[in-house]
Every structure is written in structure tokens, then in C-alpha cells.
Motif scaffolding. Sequence first.
Motif, PDB file in Angstrom:
ATOM      1  N   LYS A 132       8.235   2.217 -15.289  1.00 46.16           N
ATOM      2  CA  LYS A 132       7.583   3.443 -15.767  1.00 46.16           C
ATOM      3  C   LYS A 132       6.846   4.149 -14.631  1.00 46.16           C
ATOM      4  O   LYS A 132       6.873   5.375 -14.534  1.00 46.16           O
ATOM      5  CB  LYS A 132       6.625   3.125 -16.911  1.00 46.16           C
ATOM      6  N   CYS A 133       6.192   3.371 -13.772  1.00 47.13           N
ATOM      7  CA  CYS A 133       5.485   3.971 -12.637  1.00 47.13           C
ATOM      8  C   CYS A 133       6.455   4.566 -11.620  1.00 47.13           C
ATOM      9  O   CYS A 133       6.136   5.555 -10.962  1.00 47.13           O
ATOM     10  CB  CYS A 133       4.575   2.945 -11.972  1.00 47.13           C
ATOM     11  N   LEU A 146       1.890  -1.873  -7.806  1.00 50.31           N
ATOM     12  CA  LEU A 146       1.194  -1.147  -8.875  1.00 50.31           C
ATOM     13  C   LEU A 146      -0.188  -0.675  -8.407  1.00 50.31           C
ATOM     14  O   LEU A 146      -0.612   0.441  -8.738  1.00 50.31           O
ATOM     15  CB  LEU A 146       1.074  -2.005 -10.129  1.00 50.31           C
ATOM     16  N   TYR A 157       0.464   2.263  -6.194  1.00 53.99           N
ATOM     17  CA  TYR A 157       0.794   3.419  -7.031  1.00 53.99           C
ATOM     18  C   TYR A 157      -0.475   4.020  -7.626  1.00 53.99           C
ATOM     19  O   TYR A 157      -0.682   5.226  -7.574  1.00 53.99           O
ATOM     20  CB  TYR A 157       1.762   2.994  -8.144  1.00 53.99           C
ATOM     21  N   ARG A 158      -1.322   3.167  -8.181  1.00 57.95           N
ATOM     22  CA  ARG A 158      -2.545   3.651  -8.830  1.00 57.95           C
ATOM     23  C   ARG A 158      -3.470   4.350  -7.834  1.00 57.95           C
ATOM     24  O   ARG A 158      -4.025   5.403  -8.127  1.00 57.95           O
ATOM     25  CB  ARG A 158      -3.272   2.477  -9.484  1.00 57.95           C
ATOM     26  N   PHE A 202      -0.440   8.003  -8.131  1.00 54.65           N
ATOM     27  CA  PHE A 202      -0.606   8.426  -9.520  1.00 54.65           C
ATOM     28  C   PHE A 202      -1.123   9.859  -9.607  1.00 54.65           C
ATOM     29  O   PHE A 202      -2.095  10.226  -8.965  1.00 54.65           O
ATOM     30  CB  PHE A 202      -1.571   7.489 -10.256  1.00 54.65           C
TER      31      PHE A 202
END
Length: 169
Positions: free
Chosen positions: A25-26, A122, A125-126, A130
Motif C-alpha cells: 500500500k505504501c 516503512l 516512507y513515513r 509520505f
Amino acid sequence: NENLYRILVRRSNVTDLEVNTLVWKCLGYRFQPETEEWTAAEVFPKWKERYPTPPDLIGMQRIYSKDVDRNVLKDNQQLVRSIPADNKQSLKAHLKPLGFTGYKVSELTPNLTRRAQCSNWLLYYREELFGLSVDELRERRRLKKEAEEKAALASGGEQKWSPPVKEVF
């Protein structure tokens, strides 16, 4: 951070499919319930070109023989390569307050290693990707490269490689 920590805990209730799905999803993959398929409409361009369908990044079959695991390993390595060097060691910094100190070599399994690598991606990404469009990310990269070039010129050009000062055995 708590959810990322749960991915890393050996006896967590977070499944390999859930870890894969979160990363997918990311990356921009979207599940279409009508067709029960994943689409790559919003995936980062270079990733979409290489992976039109979401790859297994963990090895959900947990069969680690070379012929079965080769593609999973390569796909996970590709994900890790997409993390800039500045963001490679994010797990300890972000998850230390929750009690994460890393793994001992004797504890490592391919599954735990890949979960840690997905968690690190992740975090990257965050913290860095994002909410930004691909064009904004390209502009950010261009500005960073310009700043690095200016810094290199200001310091008198490129630094020459020199051997380590301390001997290591």
C-alpha cells in the motif's frame, strides 16, 4: 512506532501477509475488491516498471531453498536498495524507546531479517516520502544533489580516498 515494533517481535500476531500488504500500500499498489486483484496505478514509476504486480517481500511460504526463495530475496534486496544510506539505521533510533535493541546474530532467520528490512523501509516512507508527489520527490532530490555539489566545491573539490587510520583484524 508501536505497530512497527509489533512487526519485529518474534512472537507477534502480525502475519507475513499483513507486513507485505502494508508495504504494498505504501508503494502505491491498490487492491480492487471487485476483481480481487492488486493494481499498480499509484506505484512509484521505477518500481511499477519492475514490479507490475506486488512482490512477496517476506517469503510467506517460508521455504528458503535457493530455487524457491531466489525471487523473494531479490525483491527484498531491491526494496532495501531504495532506502538512502542516511535512513538505513532508522529502526534502533525510532524503536529504542519501545525496548527494541536489535537482534543477536543467533536469533536471526530470513523471515525476521526481511521483516526488519520492511519495517526500516516503512520508517523511511513515513519520514521522507509520505504525502509527497513523485514530482515533489524529484525536486527534493535535485535540490539535495545541488547542495552536495556546492558543498564539494566549497571544500576544494572531491575528497580523495585514504586508507583507514586504524588497523582492523
